[in-house]
Design a protein around this motif. Structure first.
Motif, mmCIF file in Angstrom:
data_model
loop_
_atom_site.group_PDB
_atom_site.id
_atom_site.type_symbol
_atom_site.label_atom_id
_atom_site.label_comp_id
_atom_site.label_asym_id
_atom_site.label_seq_id
_atom_site.Cartn_x
_atom_site.Cartn_y
_atom_site.Cartn_z
ATOM 1 N N GLN A 356 0.866 -1.378 0.053
ATOM 2 C CA GLN A 356 -0.087 -0.013 -0.094
ATOM 3 C C GLN A 356 0.837 1.381 0.043
ATOM 4 O O GLN A 356 2.154 1.125 0.498
ATOM 5 N N PRO A 357 0.233 2.372 -0.603
ATOM 6 C CA PRO A 357 1.221 3.492 -0.635
ATOM 7 C C PRO A 357 1.504 4.152 0.525
ATOM 8 O O PRO A 357 0.629 4.328 1.447
ATOM 9 N N VAL A 358 2.568 4.554 1.017
ATOM 10 C CA VAL A 358 3.139 5.434 2.272
ATOM 11 C C VAL A 358 3.623 6.563 1.982
ATOM 12 O O VAL A 358 4.404 6.873 0.875
ATOM 13 N N SER A 359 3.042 7.669 2.617
ATOM 14 C CA SER A 359 3.595 8.784 2.128
ATOM 15 C C SER A 359 4.557 9.363 3.400
ATOM 16 O O SER A 359 4.045 9.180 4.614
ATOM 17 N N LEU A 360 5.673 9.853 2.941
ATOM 18 C CA LEU A 360 6.744 10.655 3.818
ATOM 19 C C LEU A 360 6.993 11.745 3.502
ATOM 20 O O LEU A 360 7.686 12.076 2.289
ATOM 21 N N ILE A 361 6.608 12.888 4.245
ATOM 22 C CA ILE A 361 6.790 14.233 3.659
ATOM 23 C C ILE A 361 7.423 15.133 4.719
ATOM 24 O O ILE A 361 7.033 15.012 5.933
ATOM 25 N N ALA A 362 8.314 15.977 4.036
ATOM 26 C CA ALA A 362 9.082 16.851 5.078
ATOM 27 C C ALA A 362 8.668 18.331 4.956
ATOM 28 O O ALA A 362 8.439 18.922 3.772
ATOM 29 N N ASP A 363 8.598 19.052 5.889
ATOM 30 C CA ASP A 363 8.777 20.473 5.625
ATOM 31 C C ASP A 363 9.603 21.159 6.797
ATOM 32 O O ASP A 363 10.734 20.369 7.225
ATOM 33 N N GLN A 364 9.753 22.277 7.014
ATOM 34 C CA GLN A 364 10.880 22.866 7.711
ATOM 35 C C GLN A 364 11.298 22.190 9.253
ATOM 36 O O GLN A 364 12.285 22.005 9.939
ATOM 37 N N GLN A 365 9.884 22.051 9.879
ATOM 38 C CA GLN A 365 9.911 21.646 11.468
ATOM 39 C C GLN A 365 9.490 20.201 11.646
ATOM 40 O O GLN A 365 10.007 19.729 12.525
ATOM 41 N N ARG A 366 8.630 19.805 10.888
ATOM 42 C CA ARG A 366 8.000 18.374 10.993
ATOM 43 C C ARG A 366 8.187 17.587 9.638
ATOM 44 O O ARG A 366 8.345 18.109 8.614
ATOM 45 N N ALA A 367 7.830 16.315 10.136
ATOM 46 C CA ALA A 367 7.705 15.228 9.159
ATOM 47 C C ALA A 367 6.392 14.731 9.169
ATOM 48 O O ALA A 367 6.081 14.567 10.341
ATOM 49 N N TYR A 368 5.668 14.121 8.086
ATOM 50 C CA TYR A 368 4.590 13.538 8.094
ATOM 51 C C TYR A 368 4.507 12.188 7.499
ATOM 52 O O TYR A 368 4.877 12.146 6.388
ATOM 53 N N LEU A 369 4.105 11.171 8.173
ATOM 54 C CA LEU A 369 3.853 9.685 7.856
ATOM 55 C C LEU A 369 2.575 9.392 7.777
ATOM 56 O O LEU A 369 1.996 9.437 8.895
ATOM 57 N N SER A 370 2.154 8.569 6.842
ATOM 58 C CA SER A 370 0.754 8.034 6.583
ATOM 59 C C SER A 370 0.875 6.516 6.312
ATOM 60 O O SER A 370 1.699 6.013 5.485
ATOM 61 N N GLY A 371 0.157 5.720 7.014
ATOM 62 C CA GLY A 371 0.134 4.140 6.934
ATOM 63 C C GLY A 371 -1.310 3.832 6.690
ATOM 64 O O GLY A 371 -2.161 3.663 7.411
ATOM 65 N N PRO A 372 -1.841 3.504 5.443
ATOM 66 C CA PRO A 372 -3.332 2.956 5.083
ATOM 67 C C PRO A 372 -3.532 1.725 6.029
ATOM 68 O O PRO A 372 -4.724 1.766 6.509
ATOM 69 N N ALA A 373 -2.766 0.903 5.845
ATOM 70 C CA ALA A 373 -3.195 -0.462 6.566
ATOM 71 C C ALA A 373 -3.280 -0.316 8.313
ATOM 72 O O ALA A 373 -3.950 -0.889 9.151
ATOM 73 N N GLU A 374 -2.205 0.727 8.648
ATOM 74 C CA GLU A 374 -2.550 1.223 10.064
ATOM 75 C C GLU A 374 -3.438 1.781 10.523
ATOM 76 O O GLU A 374 -3.929 2.294 11.785
ATOM 77 N N GLY A 375 -3.954 2.501 9.437
ATOM 78 C CA GLY A 375 -5.242 3.589 9.736
ATOM 79 C C GLY A 375 -4.483 4.971 10.551
ATOM 80 O O GLY A 375 -5.543 5.425 11.391
ATOM 81 N N ARG A 376 -3.318 5.091 10.345
ATOM 82 C CA ARG A 376 -2.723 6.254 11.200
ATOM 83 C C ARG A 376 -2.043 7.023 10.323
ATOM 84 O O ARG A 376 -1.624 6.766 9.304
ATOM 85 N N MET A 377 -1.818 8.441 10.804
ATOM 86 C CA MET A 377 -0.978 9.427 10.188
ATOM 87 C C MET A 377 -0.014 10.024 11.556
ATOM 88 O O MET A 377 -0.648 10.183 12.507
ATOM 89 N N TRP A 378 1.084 10.265 11.497
ATOM 90 C CA TRP A 378 1.740 10.832 12.404
ATOM 91 C C TRP A 378 2.672 11.976 11.982
ATOM 92 O O TRP A 378 2.953 12.262 10.787
ATOM 93 N N GLU A 379 3.051 12.821 12.935
ATOM 94 C CA GLU A 379 3.877 13.968 12.987
ATOM 95 C C GLU A 379 4.851 13.795 13.692
ATOM 96 O O GLU A 379 4.868 13.525 14.896
ATOM 97 N N LEU A 380 6.253 13.993 13.098
ATOM 98 C CA LEU A 380 7.474 13.598 13.493
ATOM 99 C C LEU A 380 8.252 14.807 13.665
ATOM 100 O O LEU A 380 8.238 15.595 13.069
#
Length: 406
Positions: A356-380
């Protein structure tokens, strides 16, 4: 050689009804927004409100095509409507381009940032579904760093049709094709650069004006794959080099950046970075990470502690580089040496194992990760030992996620 066709104006899907979830903050009403842009617009359009800070959010599409927007400041969610179930998605930080086998559905998140080099302006308007662009095969989408000017490129591999959309028209709620060229079916790209666009297909790249007319001579590019736009120019990945498309004095130019002599590492096929930054990253499968510095026109191959499947360059003062392992951990690496700085637990292992597609996105302060199978999104917080700053459990599991508004 591509052949131009007449511009086409496509009917929008209509005004979007936003249904706010319980406890959600309603978007500003049109009556609260300015009706005319200022003399110095800085990316402003009629009907948009300028904000003091970016209205950052995560805009997502689930497996049934339902579009949602999570406001990261308010932690509220709004449902934006539905598109056809997508097989892939691309975003420029404002618009979502959701592709399936028969075309591309366009969504305006209604939030964006205007990059004025030495400062930024932030805007919000009502989100809406913009319409669809028909085509054969899952389109490859390429965008610039501007959501109100220039163009957006779509390449349909089934038919070999190369389409350039008018991005300024998108900002006004209209879907307008400035050209649709017939090229060679198969792998290809339409990459915007200023008011021009490059079509990469059939072993070559050709430069085009916004009306589709050809400019100058073609350049070789075998097996085009991967593109990203930096502050310097637009990158196109080819089998043995990257091409950098720049515009100066209203004249486009194509520069070739070959891989280092003697390298045997696999080529880059997908580039990612913090939006606009000059250095981009790509996986060198099984070996490490390719870093492409578009200012210096140079490549560097970094070894990694273990194989990685996805990377993005933060390109900040600490040269942070984010990578995703096959078991779903996010690594924070040194973007100059490849050394490990921090790691998370295995957050998206089930999604990766299930393809399944996983998104890993970065900005200046944070990164965002999504997991469709886990049903979660995280701010790192990647600068703080890869700490999980926030975790979101959306009501509808996102399949594709984009950070919008920044």
């Amino acid at each position: 050689m591509p052949h131009p066709a007449s511009p086409r104006r496509l009917a929008p899907l209509g005004a979007l009804l936003i249904v706010a979830l319980a406890g959600c903050a309603a978007p500003a009403s049109p009556a609260d927004m300015p009706t005319e842009p200022s003399a110095d617009t800085h990316g402003e359009i009629a009907g948009a409100a300028e904000l003091a800070e970016p209205a950052v959010g995560l805009t997502s599409i689930d497996g049934e095509g339902r579009v949602s927007h999570l406001d990261l400041l308010e932690e509220t969610t709004a449902e934006l409507g539905s598109v056809r179930p997508p097989l892939s998605m691309h975003s420029d930080g404002r618009y979502l381009f959701a592709a399936d086998e028969t075309g591309v559905s366009l969504v305006d998140s209604g939030v964006w940032t205007w990059d004025h080099v030495d400062h930024f302006h932030y805007y919000r308007a009502e989100p809406r579904l913009l319409g669809e662009v028909e085509g054969d095969g899952v389109a490859v989408v390429a965008t610039s760093n501007s959501s109100t000017t220039g163009g957006t490129g779509l390449f349909f591999p089934g038919s070999g049709e190369a389409v350039l959309l008018d991005t300024e028209a998108l900002s006004k709620g209209e879907v307008v094709e400035t050209f649709r060229l017939q090229s060679v079916p198969g792998a290809g790209l339409v990459v915007p650069a200023g008011s021009f666009a490059t079509v990469a297909a059939g072993g070559e790249v050709t430069l085009h004006a916004s009306d589709g007319s050809t400019i100058g001579e073609a350049a070789p590019c075998a097996d085009p794959a991967g593109t990203v736009t930096t502050r310097v120019g637009a990158v196109i990945g080819c089998r043995d080099a990257a091409l950098l498309v720049t515009v100066a004095d209203e004249r486009p130019a194509v520069e070739r950046i070959p891989y280092p002599a003697g390298t045997t590492a696999p080529r880059a096929t997908a580039f990612a970075n913090r939006e606009g930054r000059p250095t981009v990253a790509a996986v060198a499968e099984g070996v490490g990470v390719w870093m492409l510095d578009t200012r210096e026109r140079s490549w560097a191959l970094l070894p990694t502690p273990e194989p990685v499947v996805q990377v993005t360059a933060v390109d900040d003062k600490d040269a942070n580089l984010l990578a995703l392992t096959a078991d779903g951990r996010v690594l924070v690496l040194d973007g100059e040496t490849g050394a490990l700085r921090a790691t998370t637990a295995a957050l998206v292992g089930a999604s990766l194992a299930g393809g399944q597609p996983v998104s890993l996105i970065a900005d200046q302060q944070r990164a965002y990760l999504s997991g469709p199978a886990e049903g979660r999104m995280w701010e790192l917080d990647f600068a703080d030992d890869a700490r999980i700053a926030r975790e979101f459990t959306p009501e509808r599991t996102p399949l594709f996620v984009a950070e919008t508004g920044r």
